[in-house]
Design a protein around this motif. Structure first.
Motif, PDB file in Angstrom:
ATOM      1  N   GLY A   1      31.260 -34.114  50.378  1.00 52.44           N
ATOM      2  CA  GLY A   1      30.040 -33.804  49.639  1.00 52.44           C
ATOM      3  C   GLY A   1      29.868 -34.670  48.411  1.00 52.44           C
ATOM      4  O   GLY A   1      28.788 -34.785  47.845  1.00 52.44           O
ATOM      5  N   TYR A   2      30.995 -35.287  47.940  1.00 49.53           N
ATOM      6  CA  TYR A   2      30.893 -36.134  46.757  1.00 49.53           C
ATOM      7  C   TYR A   2      29.965 -37.303  47.012  1.00 49.53           C
ATOM      8  O   TYR A   2      29.276 -37.775  46.123  1.00 49.53           O
ATOM      9  CB  TYR A   2      32.266 -36.672  46.373  1.00 49.53           C
TER      10      TYR A   2
ATOM     11  N   LEU B   1      26.488 -36.262  46.600  1.00 50.05           N
ATOM     12  CA  LEU B   1      26.159 -36.021  45.205  1.00 50.05           C
ATOM     13  C   LEU B   1      25.986 -37.308  44.425  1.00 50.05           C
ATOM     14  O   LEU B   1      25.138 -37.425  43.551  1.00 50.05           O
ATOM     15  CB  LEU B   1      27.279 -35.190  44.563  1.00 50.05           C
TER      16      LEU B   1
ATOM     17  N   LEU C   1      28.429 -33.538  38.142  1.00 49.97           N
ATOM     18  CA  LEU C   1      27.807 -33.161  39.408  1.00 49.97           C
ATOM     19  C   LEU C   1      28.866 -32.923  40.492  1.00 49.97           C
ATOM     20  O   LEU C   1      28.728 -32.016  41.322  1.00 49.97           O
ATOM     21  CB  LEU C   1      26.840 -34.258  39.865  1.00 49.97           C
ATOM     22  N   LEU C   2      29.906 -33.735  40.475  1.00 53.94           N
ATOM     23  CA  LEU C   2      30.982 -33.554  41.453  1.00 53.94           C
ATOM     24  C   LEU C   2      31.682 -32.203  41.251  1.00 53.94           C
ATOM     25  O   LEU C   2      31.976 -31.487  42.211  1.00 53.94           O
ATOM     26  CB  LEU C   2      31.990 -34.692  41.344  1.00 53.94           C
TER      27      LEU C   2
ATOM     28  N   LYS D   1      29.633 -29.260  42.449  1.00 55.24           N
ATOM     29  CA  LYS D   1      29.660 -29.106  43.899  1.00 55.24           C
ATOM     30  C   LYS D   1      30.859 -28.278  44.367  1.00 55.24           C
ATOM     31  O   LYS D   1      30.830 -27.677  45.448  1.00 55.24           O
ATOM     32  CB  LYS D   1      29.701 -30.496  44.550  1.00 55.24           C
ATOM     33  N   GLU D   2      31.886 -28.196  43.529  1.00 52.09           N
ATOM     34  CA  GLU D   2      33.100 -27.499  43.934  1.00 52.09           C
ATOM     35  C   GLU D   2      32.965 -25.982  43.899  1.00 52.09           C
ATOM     36  O   GLU D   2      33.830 -25.272  44.394  1.00 52.09           O
ATOM     37  CB  GLU D   2      34.277 -27.948  43.063  1.00 52.09           C
TER      38      GLU D   2
ATOM     39  N   ARG E   1      32.084 -24.277  37.441  1.00 54.54           N
ATOM     40  CA  ARG E   1      30.771 -24.465  36.816  1.00 54.54           C
ATOM     41  C   ARG E   1      30.862 -24.720  35.309  1.00 54.54           C
ATOM     42  O   ARG E   1      30.136 -25.557  34.772  1.00 54.54           O
ATOM     43  CB  ARG E   1      29.896 -23.247  37.100  1.00 54.54           C
TER      44      ARG E   1
END
Length: 330
Positions: free
Chosen positions: A11-12, A15, A126-127, A130-131, A136
């Motif tokens: 997903g990185y 992103l 942002l990375l 996504k986790e 957050r």
């Protein structure tokens, strides 16, 4: 070698591509009206501090917290500037990078972030976002740190806080604050999304005004530019704002440089109400610097006879500009 706990997800890549949020280059256009409207220079909620310029090789501070828990092991040239480190990371992530390149890119981003690179901090934020929710707080800290020096990060936080994109950070007050700040600095895309949020809150007239302003600032919904061009635009806007602040403090070199950006259409001025608002404001700063003995400004003034003629037509004088732009009399 990397800590065994660190695993870069697929997903990185998405992103990092998302990080290149595209928008149309701004083309500031002053509104035309029979009565001049003068607005005060933008004053951000907190003073903006220009990013440090790396003039000599810098050794990376190994005590700086590493958001990705990356251990030593992959060779990084600590003599590179933060911009050079970020650029190398960006190149590694182009196309379809291998796992090794992805890992190397994150190391470089960490190095660049440690040196204060706003874009590296934004991408790392942002990375981490996504986790998932447990990451957050760290993600937001990185993004807000980036927003201190990046219009792009201001805009992105405003969109996320305003629930205009996933993941929803659900803070309308912060959304309005970040988007307003970026809009005031001339970012048309931020003006557009600020208008959408205001309309959503039932403030339709204000929303329409902001969406119209976005168009004047050069933003066209659905248009797009390259990631690199968008980053350059953000950097240019922040530089122009820093120069404007220094000019207001009386620095003749900043006056000259800010006037050049106004003439090139790369700066958001404070004067409005004329077809030639940017030219009039540029003339003011050049004249003021020339009166202080700045030779380049005095030389540039000799090329502005047409602007002086337009000022005479509008009964505009240096003294009137001084009062309008600084609130004081010459």
């Amino acid at each position: 070698m990397f800590n065994n706990r660190f695993r870069l997800r697929c997903g990185y890549i998405a992103l990092l591509m998302l990080a290149g949020c595209q928008s149309q280059p701004q083309q500031p256009v002053a509104p035309v009206g029979p009565t001049p409207v003068i607005r005060e220079p933008v004053q951000p909620e907190t003073p903006w501090v220009a990013p440090a310029q790396v003039e000599t090789p810098i050794q990376v501070n190994t005590t700086t917290p590493d958001p990705f828990n990356v251990e030593e092991g992959l060779s990084v040239d600590s003599a590179l500037s933060s911009d050079e480190l970020y650029e190398k990371a960006r190149q590694l992530m182009e196309g379809t990078p291998s796992d090794e390149n992805k890992q190397a890119a994150v190391v470089l981003l960490n190095q660049a972030a440690e040196l204060g690179n706003a874009e590296a901090m934004r991408v790392l934020g942002l990375l981490k976002l996504k986790e998932g929710p447990d990451q957050r707080a760290l993600a937001i800290a990185l993004l807000e740190g980036s927003a201190a020096n990046s219009i792009k990060a201001m805009r992105q936080l405003g969109i996320l806080y305003g629930n205009l994109s996933q993941p929803h950070l659900d803070n309308p007050q912060k959304a309005l604050s970040y988007l307003q700040k970026a809009s005031d600095l001339g970012d048309g895309e931020s003006s557009f999304y600020l208008g959408r949020l205001l309309a959503r809150a039932g403030r339709n007239d204000e929303g329409k005004r902001l969406i119209a302003l976005a168009s004047e600032q050069g933003f066209v919904k659905g248009g797009g530019i390259s990631k690199k061009a968008d980053e350059q635009r953000s950097a240019d806007l922040m530089r122009s704002y820093a120069l404007q602040r220094q000019a207001m403090k009386g620095d003749p070199e900043s006056m000259y440089q800010f006037a050049q950006l106004l003439l090139a259409g790369k700066a958001q001025g404070s004067l409005a109400g004329y077809d030639q608002s940017a030219q009039f404001e540029a003339y003011y700063w050049l004249k003021r610097a020339a009166l202080m003995g700045d030779i380049p400004s005095a030389t540039k003034l000799t090329e502005m006879s047409e602007v002086e003629a337009q000022m005479a037509l509008h009964k505009m004088t240096y003294q009137k500009l001084d009062k309008a732009l600084t609130g004081t009399k010459s």
